[in-house]
Design a protein around this motif. Structure first.
Motif, PDB file in Angstrom:
ATOM      1  N   VAL A 264      47.208  54.014  32.960  1.00 57.69           N
ATOM      2  CA  VAL A 264      45.788  54.144  33.335  1.00 57.69           C
ATOM      3  C   VAL A 264      45.193  52.798  33.729  1.00 57.69           C
ATOM      4  CG1 VAL A 264      43.472  54.664  32.476  1.00 57.69           C
ATOM      5  CG2 VAL A 264      45.329  56.296  32.111  1.00 57.69           C
ATOM      6  N   PRO A 265      45.289  51.752  32.882  1.00 58.20           N
ATOM      7  CA  PRO A 265      44.747  50.455  33.337  1.00 58.20           C
ATOM      8  C   PRO A 265      45.505  49.890  34.532  1.00 58.20           C
ATOM      9  CG  PRO A 265      45.882  50.224  31.227  1.00 58.20           C
ATOM     10  CD  PRO A 265      45.726  51.685  31.473  1.00 58.20           C
ATOM     11  N   ALA A 266      46.794  50.182  34.644  1.00 57.66           N
ATOM     12  CA  ALA A 266      47.552  49.704  35.805  1.00 57.66           C
ATOM     13  C   ALA A 266      47.031  50.335  37.083  1.00 57.66           C
ATOM     14  CB  ALA A 266      49.031  50.022  35.616  1.00 57.66           C
ATOM     15  N   ARG A 267      46.790  51.633  37.042  1.00 55.33           N
ATOM     16  CA  ARG A 267      46.262  52.326  38.218  1.00 55.33           C
ATOM     17  C   ARG A 267      44.867  51.828  38.558  1.00 55.33           C
ATOM     18  NH1 ARG A 267      46.708  58.453  37.231  1.00 55.33           N
ATOM     19  NH2 ARG A 267      45.020  57.941  35.776  1.00 55.33           N
ATOM     20  N   GLU A 268      44.048  51.606  37.538  1.00 58.65           N
ATOM     21  CA  GLU A 268      42.691  51.099  37.771  1.00 58.65           C
ATOM     22  C   GLU A 268      42.728  49.698  38.384  1.00 58.65           C
ATOM     23  OE1 GLU A 268      40.977  51.389  33.900  1.00 58.65           O
ATOM     24  OE2 GLU A 268      40.422  53.511  34.138  1.00 58.65           O
ATOM     25  N   ALA A 269      43.648  48.873  37.922  1.00 55.88           N
ATOM     26  CA  ALA A 269      43.759  47.515  38.470  1.00 55.88           C
ATOM     27  C   ALA A 269      44.169  47.557  39.932  1.00 55.88           C
ATOM     28  CB  ALA A 269      44.766  46.707  37.659  1.00 55.88           C
ATOM     29  N   MET A 270      45.102  48.431  40.272  1.00 54.02           N
ATOM     30  CA  MET A 270      45.502  48.563  41.676  1.00 54.02           C
ATOM     31  C   MET A 270      44.353  49.074  42.524  1.00 54.02           C
ATOM     32  SD  MET A 270      49.461  49.822  41.895  1.00 54.02           S
ATOM     33  CE  MET A 270      49.271  51.338  40.955  1.00 54.02           C
ATOM     34  N   ALA A 271      43.595  50.047  42.013  1.00 57.30           N
ATOM     35  CA  ALA A 271      42.463  50.579  42.777  1.00 57.30           C
ATOM     36  C   ALA A 271      41.442  49.487  43.066  1.00 57.30           C
ATOM     37  CB  ALA A 271      41.803  51.729  42.014  1.00 57.30           C
ATOM     38  N   GLY A 272      41.179  48.630  42.076  1.00 59.03           N
ATOM     39  CA  GLY A 272      40.253  47.527  42.298  1.00 59.03           C
ATOM     40  C   GLY A 272      40.762  46.559  43.346  1.00 59.03           C
ATOM     41  N   THR A 273      42.073  46.319  43.353  1.00 58.48           N
ATOM     42  CA  THR A 273      42.673  45.437  44.359  1.00 58.48           C
ATOM     43  C   THR A 273      42.547  46.054  45.750  1.00 58.48           C
ATOM     44  OG1 THR A 273      44.222  44.521  42.744  1.00 58.48           O
ATOM     45  CG2 THR A 273      44.815  44.312  45.072  1.00 58.48           C
ATOM     46  N   VAL A 274      42.807  47.339  45.857  1.00 58.97           N
ATOM     47  CA  VAL A 274      42.668  48.041  47.143  1.00 58.97           C
ATOM     48  C   VAL A 274      41.237  47.921  47.655  1.00 58.97           C
ATOM     49  CG1 VAL A 274      42.631  50.339  48.219  1.00 58.97           C
ATOM     50  CG2 VAL A 274      44.565  49.654  46.776  1.00 58.97           C
ATOM     51  N   ALA A 275      40.266  48.231  46.808  1.00 60.42           N
ATOM     52  CA  ALA A 275      38.865  48.162  47.227  1.00 60.42           C
ATOM     53  C   ALA A 275      38.495  46.750  47.676  1.00 60.42           C
ATOM     54  CB  ALA A 275      37.955  48.621  46.081  1.00 60.42           C
ATOM     55  N   HIS A 276      38.988  45.746  46.947  1.00 57.87           N
ATOM     56  CA  HIS A 276      38.685  44.361  47.312  1.00 57.87           C
ATOM     57  C   HIS A 276      39.206  44.025  48.705  1.00 57.87           C
ATOM     58  CE1 HIS A 276      37.975  40.044  46.757  1.00 57.87           C
ATOM     59  NE2 HIS A 276      39.122  39.893  47.387  1.00 57.87           N
ATOM     60  N   PHE A 277      40.464  44.352  48.994  1.00 64.01           N
ATOM     61  CA  PHE A 277      41.010  44.057  50.305  1.00 64.01           C
ATOM     62  C   PHE A 277      40.251  44.801  51.399  1.00 64.01           C
ATOM     63  CE2 PHE A 277      44.657  42.175  48.174  1.00 64.01           C
ATOM     64  CZ  PHE A 277      45.094  41.225  49.076  1.00 64.01           C
ATOM     65  N   LEU A 278      39.931  46.068  51.158  1.00 65.56           N
ATOM     66  CA  LEU A 278      39.247  46.846  52.184  1.00 65.56           C
ATOM     67  C   LEU A 278      37.879  46.260  52.532  1.00 65.56           C
ATOM     68  CD1 LEU A 278      40.162  50.463  51.032  1.00 65.56           C
ATOM     69  CD2 LEU A 278      40.913  49.317  53.128  1.00 65.56           C
ATOM     70  N   ARG A 279      37.234  45.648  51.558  1.00 66.27           N
ATOM     71  CA  ARG A 279      35.900  45.072  51.805  1.00 66.27           C
ATOM     72  C   ARG A 279      35.967  43.777  52.628  1.00 66.27           C
ATOM     73  NH1 ARG A 279      34.808  46.798  45.858  1.00 66.27           N
ATOM     74  NH2 ARG A 279      33.717  48.771  46.170  1.00 66.27           N
ATOM     75  N   GLN A 280      37.161  43.266  52.857  1.00 65.55           N
ATOM     76  CA  GLN A 280      37.315  42.034  53.655  1.00 65.55           C
ATOM     77  C   GLN A 280      37.492  42.324  55.151  1.00 65.55           C
ATOM     78  OE1 GLN A 280      36.776  39.408  51.689  1.00 65.55           O
ATOM     79  NE2 GLN A 280      36.815  40.945  50.053  1.00 65.55           N
ATOM     80  N   LEU A 281      37.577  43.580  55.536  1.00 70.57           N
ATOM     81  CA  LEU A 281      38.064  43.914  56.871  1.00 70.57           C
ATOM     82  C   LEU A 281      37.003  44.139  57.935  1.00 70.57           C
ATOM     83  CD1 LEU A 281      41.087  46.196  55.959  1.00 70.57           C
ATOM     84  CD2 LEU A 281      40.949  43.719  56.133  1.00 70.57           C
ATOM     85  N   GLU A 282      35.770  43.818  57.662  1.00 69.55           N
ATOM     86  CA  GLU A 282      34.740  43.872  58.702  1.00 69.55           C
ATOM     87  C   GLU A 282      35.020  42.769  59.727  1.00 69.55           C
ATOM     88  OE1 GLU A 282      32.457  46.075  59.146  1.00 69.55           O
ATOM     89  OE2 GLU A 282      32.623  47.159  57.254  1.00 69.55           O
ATOM     90  N   GLY A 283      34.864  43.101  60.992  1.00 66.65           N
ATOM     91  CA  GLY A 283      35.114  42.107  62.038  1.00 66.65           C
ATOM     92  C   GLY A 283      33.959  41.167  62.229  1.00 66.65           C
TER      93      GLY A 283
END
Length: 283
Positions: A264-283
């Protein structure tokens, strides 16, 4: 939400002056975390399964592909399914039946002439079945089993003139290029060649793909998107988050035996990492 196609997500990213991220799926928890992170960020994402991940599952693509498709089908985010770093012709030709809308065919270890020939054939096969095909030109090192490769060594980076000729000769839909990143980096210290990215973007009409983005700092990723990158591949950063959370839980609870407690915490940590990367992708 119904499974999107990678071509649709790339086209939407290009129209909206942003990039789309592709995240490596190894386990069911990876797929669930990617879907959750995409929902948190309010962004599209690509679920990508590599040939190495297929080998991890005993050479069977069916089960992990079905799991990823099921996760995408119940997610509020738009997600597509991509088969990554395919070397095996047999695996390539299983993509369509398993529901993949895109494939990265990797002939980068071949000579230039062999790469062109093999990739053109893969593109022909894929396009006959409506599959979007990505290929690689240059040397993005760091894959398991490969010798160390300096991302800044002479001859490693993708040449714009060669890239133009390669795209024309093969008909690929997207091109992964070597511009200073490397696979499997656990520290975010890569320095990208943004002038080269811009030159490559001018040289070829197809989307550019950045492999090895786990090792690229946020500011470098944002600049890469502004320079012309449209698909950003992330794998190791998810594994770093996953393993770190598992390690922390087991250190705090050394007698734990129920894997759900630390997944559960492993999945949550990955989800937070995914969200962080996605928020960097505005041009």
């Amino acid at each position: 939400m119904p499974l999107a196609t990678t071509g649709e997500l790339i086209a939407a990213a290009r129209q909206n002056n942003r990039a789309v991220a592709a995240f490596n799926v190894i386990t069911l928890e990876h797929a669930e975390a990617i879907a959750t992170g995409a929902e948190q960020a309010g962004a599209d994402a690509i679920l990508q399964i590599s040939e190495n991940a297929v080998k991890f599952h005993g050479g069977s693509l069916t089960a992990i592909a079905a799991a990823a498709k099921a996760v995408a089908g119940t997610s509020r985010a738009r997600l597509s399914l991509h088969l990554d770093h395919v070397v095996s012709e047999d695996l390539l030709k299983r993509a369509h039946a398993e529901g993949f809308s895109s494939v990265m065919f990797d002939a980068s270890k071949m000579t230039y002439a062999e790469n062109v020939k093999a990739t053109a054939e893969a593109v022909r096969w894929g396009h006959e079945r409506g599959i979007w095909v990505e290929a690689e030109l240059g040397k993005v090192g760091g894959k398991e089993g490969e010798p160390p490769l300096d991302a800044h060594a002479p001859g490693v980076r993708t040449d714009p003139d060669e890239a133009r000729a390669y795209v024309e000769a093969t008909g690929v839909d997207a091109l992964a290029v070597a511009v200073g990143s490397s696979h499997a980096m656990t520290e975010r210290t890569a320095a990208l060649d943004h002038e080269l990215i811009a030159a490559l973007q001018r040289a070829v009409p197809v989307p550019l793909v950045l492999h090895g983005s786990s090792g690229v700092p946020d500011a470098e990723i944002r600049e890469a998107v502004r320079s012309g990158m449209l698909k950003i591949n992330v794998g190791t950063a998810l594994n770093t988050a996953f393993t770190g959370a598992v390690r922390a839980f087991l250190e705090a609870h050394p007698s734990a035996v129920d894997p759900r407690k630390y997944l559960v915490p492993a999945r949550e940590a990955m989800a937070g990492t995914v969200a962080h990367f996605l928020r960097q992708l505005e041009g």
